[in-house]
Design an enzyme around this catalytic site. Structure first.
Site, PDB file in Angstrom:
ATOM      1  N   ASN A  64      -7.261  17.835 -45.403  1.00 28.60           N
ATOM      2  CA  ASN A  64      -8.023  17.904 -44.152  1.00 28.60           C
ATOM      3  C   ASN A  64      -7.117  18.114 -42.925  1.00 28.60           C
ATOM      4  O   ASN A  64      -6.061  17.503 -42.825  1.00 28.60           O
ATOM      5  CB  ASN A  64      -8.829  16.614 -43.959  1.00 28.60           C
ATOM      6  CG  ASN A  64      -9.878  16.434 -45.040  1.00 28.60           C
ATOM      7  OD1 ASN A  64     -10.451  17.417 -45.520  1.00 28.60           O
ATOM      8  ND2 ASN A  64     -10.114  15.210 -45.442  1.00 28.60           N
ATOM      9  N   ASN A  96       0.818  -1.218   0.000  1.00 27.76           N
ATOM     10  CA  ASN A  96       0.000   0.000   0.000  1.00 27.76           C
ATOM     11  C   ASN A  96       0.854   1.271   0.000  1.00 27.76           C
ATOM     12  O   ASN A  96       0.573   2.211  -0.756  1.00 27.76           O
ATOM     13  CB  ASN A  96      -0.953  -0.001   1.207  1.00 27.76           C
ATOM     14  CG  ASN A  96      -1.919  -1.165   1.152  1.00 27.76           C
ATOM     15  OD1 ASN A  96      -1.975  -1.873   0.133  1.00 27.76           O
ATOM     16  ND2 ASN A  96      -2.651  -1.382   2.225  1.00 27.76           N
ATOM     17  N   SER A 136      -8.413  12.933 -49.046  1.00 28.70           N
ATOM     18  CA  SER A 136      -9.638  12.141 -49.027  1.00 28.70           C
ATOM     19  C   SER A 136      -9.509  11.026 -50.053  1.00 28.70           C
ATOM     20  O   SER A 136      -8.866  11.194 -51.092  1.00 28.70           O
ATOM     21  CB  SER A 136     -10.820  13.042 -49.382  1.00 28.70           C
ATOM     22  OG  SER A 136     -11.870  12.284 -49.932  1.00 28.70           O
ATOM     23  N   LYS A 172      -9.132  17.531 -51.495  1.00 27.49           N
ATOM     24  CA  LYS A 172      -9.165  17.754 -50.035  1.00 27.49           C
ATOM     25  C   LYS A 172      -7.792  17.773 -49.369  1.00 27.49           C
ATOM     26  O   LYS A 172      -6.890  17.042 -49.763  1.00 27.49           O
ATOM     27  CB  LYS A 172     -10.013  16.669 -49.374  1.00 27.49           C
ATOM     28  CG  LYS A 172     -11.455  16.721 -49.783  1.00 27.49           C
ATOM     29  CD  LYS A 172     -12.233  17.743 -49.002  1.00 27.49           C
ATOM     30  CE  LYS A 172     -12.791  17.081 -47.782  1.00 27.49           C
ATOM     31  NZ  LYS A 172     -13.472  18.051 -46.940  1.00 27.49           N
ATOM     32  N   THR A 198     -15.478  38.019 -31.705  1.00 25.42           N
ATOM     33  CA  THR A 198     -16.205  37.545 -30.525  1.00 25.42           C
ATOM     34  C   THR A 198     -17.458  36.908 -31.112  1.00 25.42           C
ATOM     35  O   THR A 198     -17.949  37.358 -32.161  1.00 25.42           O
ATOM     36  CB  THR A 198     -16.616  38.688 -29.565  1.00 25.42           C
ATOM     37  OG1 THR A 198     -17.498  39.560 -30.268  1.00 25.42           O
ATOM     38  CG2 THR A 198     -15.408  39.482 -29.071  1.00 25.42           C
ATOM     39  N   HIS A 199     -17.958  35.871 -30.490  1.00 22.21           N
ATOM     40  CA  HIS A 199     -19.110  35.110 -31.018  1.00 22.21           C
ATOM     41  C   HIS A 199     -18.850  34.603 -32.441  1.00 22.21           C
ATOM     42  O   HIS A 199     -19.786  34.381 -33.194  1.00 22.21           O
ATOM     43  CB  HIS A 199     -20.394  35.945 -31.036  1.00 22.21           C
ATOM     44  CG  HIS A 199     -20.628  36.751 -29.797  1.00 22.21           C
ATOM     45  ND1 HIS A 199     -21.389  36.306 -28.741  1.00 22.21           N
ATOM     46  CD2 HIS A 199     -20.174  37.985 -29.429  1.00 22.21           C
ATOM     47  CE1 HIS A 199     -21.395  37.225 -27.789  1.00 22.21           C
ATOM     48  NE2 HIS A 199     -20.665  38.253 -28.180  1.00 22.21           N
ATOM     49  N   GLU A 208      -8.293  17.941 -35.668  1.00 26.79           N
ATOM     50  CA  GLU A 208      -9.572  17.311 -35.314  1.00 26.79           C
ATOM     51  C   GLU A 208      -9.371  16.193 -34.295  1.00 26.79           C
ATOM     52  O   GLU A 208     -10.135  16.049 -33.338  1.00 26.79           O
ATOM     53  CB  GLU A 208     -10.239  16.745 -36.567  1.00 26.79           C
ATOM     54  CG  GLU A 208     -10.723  17.829 -37.505  1.00 26.79           C
ATOM     55  CD  GLU A 208     -11.154  17.262 -38.843  1.00 26.79           C
ATOM     56  OE1 GLU A 208     -12.356  17.238 -39.105  1.00 26.79           O
ATOM     57  OE2 GLU A 208     -10.285  16.814 -39.615  1.00 26.79           O
ATOM     58  N   TYR A 220      -6.524   2.110   2.118  1.00 22.04           N
ATOM     59  CA  TYR A 220      -6.352   1.511   0.802  1.00 22.04           C
ATOM     60  C   TYR A 220      -7.545   0.615   0.463  1.00 22.04           C
ATOM     61  O   TYR A 220      -8.047  -0.125   1.302  1.00 22.04           O
ATOM     62  CB  TYR A 220      -5.059   0.678   0.736  1.00 22.04           C
ATOM     63  CG  TYR A 220      -4.877   0.027  -0.631  1.00 22.04           C
ATOM     64  CD1 TYR A 220      -4.359   0.743  -1.698  1.00 22.04           C
ATOM     65  CD2 TYR A 220      -5.299  -1.286  -0.853  1.00 22.04           C
ATOM     66  CE1 TYR A 220      -4.243   0.172  -2.954  1.00 22.04           C
ATOM     67  CE2 TYR A 220      -5.188  -1.869  -2.110  1.00 22.04           C
ATOM     68  CZ  TYR A 220      -4.663  -1.133  -3.156  1.00 22.04           C
ATOM     69  OH  TYR A 220      -4.558  -1.697  -4.399  1.00 22.04           O
TER      70      TYR A 220
HETATM   71  N1  ARG Z   1      -1.563  -3.688  -7.391  1.00 25.09           N
HETATM   72  C1  ARG Z   1      -1.997  -2.890  -6.280  1.00 25.09           C
HETATM   73  C2  ARG Z   1      -2.366  -1.484  -6.755  1.00 25.09           C
HETATM   74  O1  ARG Z   1      -1.968  -1.098  -7.799  1.00 25.09           O
HETATM   75  C3  ARG Z   1      -0.932  -2.787  -5.260  1.00 25.09           C
HETATM   76  C4  ARG Z   1      -1.395  -2.691  -3.844  1.00 25.09           C
HETATM   77  C5  ARG Z   1      -2.053  -3.932  -3.434  1.00 25.09           C
HETATM   78  N2  ARG Z   1      -2.362  -3.902  -2.054  1.00 25.09           N
HETATM   79  C6  ARG Z   1      -3.161  -4.799  -1.469  1.00 25.09           C
HETATM   80  N3  ARG Z   1      -3.359  -4.660  -0.225  1.00 25.09           N
HETATM   81  N4  ARG Z   1      -3.767  -5.696  -2.174  1.00 25.09           N
HETATM   82  O2  ARG Z   1      -3.057  -0.758  -6.091  1.00 25.09           O
END
Ligand code: ARG
Length: 457
Positions: A285, A110, A277, A283, A155-156, A290, A317
């Site tokens: 383009n 985490n 085209s 053309k 403008t506009h 775009e 997490y």
């Molecule tokens: N692959 C996970 C992610 O990208 C990593 C963290 C996973 N943590 C866990 N407690 N499962 O978030």
């Protein structure tokens, strides 16, 4: 494949659950950050007395080998791991045996993924900054070449007042300058190291968090472990900044499309950036403009997607967060490509001065000049506006341009009008009069170009 968390389970994951949850496909892109995070962590582990100096050296050597070989050895391979953190750990155990198993002491995926992601975002923002500067420089040279090219201002999308084209382009330089500032500001907040937050409550080991931050090039550390593992603001801010920058890019595209339409014909985009085209041989383009206008919606979708992903999550997490990275990758890659293409494309523009000059004769572009002329002659602005409106009406009735009306006819509308009226109807003089800071007078535009070039270098 052995999991990092297999101990408490009797059965393995079903193959569909594996397929659903494995993130290796898009995690590979994090490999160098993940390895660097492990390197810093090993140093903190030694300082905390968890590994010896010799063990640290062995782990660092193996991590360094992995850093050097990962790209060629594993990038194109179908790797069996759940994510990049599991993958690096597996490869380290393969390389160092039991010592490799000490690597994950005092950290969690985490805080690790949060750190990897911050490093990745910082790296991308640095690359993007260089590309924005190059793009702004290309806009600036265009502006410098066109400080005297009188052009219709709208403008506009209705004819408003004459400007010089350089002024129009500098408007975009200002917009992209703000975009750059916004991204730099996101960078500041991405630049804090979450490592040491572990799963969510903080690490059980006395890890030197300042050392970790310094090793990884962060400017400081996060201050709350629960916030640190649940925070993806640095991604949201970045996506928001990119979406705003793309809104500007899209406006520029819209103008390029308009200017290059044969019915307008002000600008020709270089052949290298236009397409033909399959059926209409004439053309040419403006597809790049775009496409970029079209791609803008994907940036916004990415921002909204990421926002949606985060808004309902309880601390800390949650696995949902694994879905954050693809949004980032798509926007980063697309933005870098767009900047590279547009830096070149803007340099390919050529101007049809005849079409531009011709357009200035349409829409009574100097009407405001007449009103302001009357003000100088002592007529209150509201009356001057009314009188000029009547002059415009007359010109339309007679299919005349304002400079085709005779002085004596002008004088029928107001006795304050003299021979010098013709002077205010000259486009060059009309732009030169806007000689305030931020105005379109060539003198001002040249000054602004100088200032912006100085700021950029
Ligand atoms: N692959 C996970 C992610 O990208 C990593 C963290 C996973 N943590 C866990 N407690 N499962 O978030």
């Amino acid at each position: 494949m052995t999991k990092l968390w297999g101990g408490r389970f009797k059965k393995g994951l079903s193959s569909s659950a594996e397929e659903l949850s494995y993130s290796m496909e898009f995690d590979k892109r994090l490999y160098k950050y993940d390895i660097r995070v492990n390197m810093a962590h090993v140093k903190a582990l030694e300082k905390a007395g968890i590994v010896t100096a010799d063990e640290k050296e062995m782990l660092l050597t193996a991590l360094d080998d992995l850093l050097k070989s990962f790209e060629s050895k594993y990038m194109d391979q179908d790797l069996p791991d759940e994510d990049i953190h599991s993958c690096v750990e597996r490869l380290m155990v393969e390389a160092c045996g039991d010592l490799g198993k000490k690597l994950h002491t005092g950290k969690s995926r985490n805080d690790q993924v949060a750190t990897d992601a911050r490093l990745m975002v910082k790296d991308e923002l640095e690359k993007i900054d260089g590309l924005i500067v190059a793009f702004m420089k290309s806009l600036l040279s265009l502006a410098q070449e066109t400080t005297s090219l009188v052009f219709p201002g709208f403008t506009h999308l209705q004819v408003a007042q004459p400007i010089v084209f350089g002024h129009h382009i500098l408007a975009y330089v200002e917009k992209f300058k703000r975009d750059r500032d916004r991204l730099k500001d996101s960078y500041k907040r991405a630049n804090l190291c979450p490592l040491g937050s572990a799963a969510m409550a903080g690490s059980n080991y006395p890890l030197d968090r300042d050392l970790l931050a310094k090793e990884l090039g962060f400017s400081g550390i996060t201050q709350n472990s629960m916030d640190a593992v649940s925070d993806r603001d640095f991604m949201l801010e970045t996506m928001s900044g990119l979406s705003i920058a793309m809104a500007h890019m899209s406006q520029l595209c819209e103008e390029l499309i308009f200017w290059s339409s044969p019915v307008v014909g002000f600008v020709t985009i270089g052949d290298e950036f236009t397409t033909g085209s399959s059926i209409m041989p004439q053309k040419k383009n403006p597809d790049m403009a775009e496409l970029v206008r079209g791609k803008t919606s994907r940036f916004l979708a990415g921002f909204v997607g990421l926002h949606e992903l985060m808004k309902g999550l309880p601390l800390t997490y949650n696995r949902d967060m694994q879905e954050d990275k693809p949004y980032m990758y798509e926007s980063f890659d697309s933005f870098k490509l767009i900047l590279r293409c547009f830096t070149e494309m803007m340099a390919s523009l050529t101007f049809n001065e005849y079409a531009i000059a011709d357009s200035l004769t349409k829409g009574h572009i100097c009407a405001t000049e007449i009103a302001d002329y009357l003000v100088i002659k002592g007529v209150p602005f509201r009356d001057a506006h009314e009188i000029t409106g009547q002059i415009v009406q007359f010109a339309d009735q007679e299919s005349l341009t304002l400079d085709q009306i005779s002085v004596s006819k002008y004088q029928e509308f107001s006795s304050s009008i003299g021979e010098d009226i013709m002077d205010v109807l000259t486009f060059d003089k009309a732009v030169a009069r806007k000689n305030v800071i931020g105005g379109t007078a060539p003198e001002q535009v040249k000054m602004q170009c100088k200032r912006l070039i100085k700021e950029l270098t």
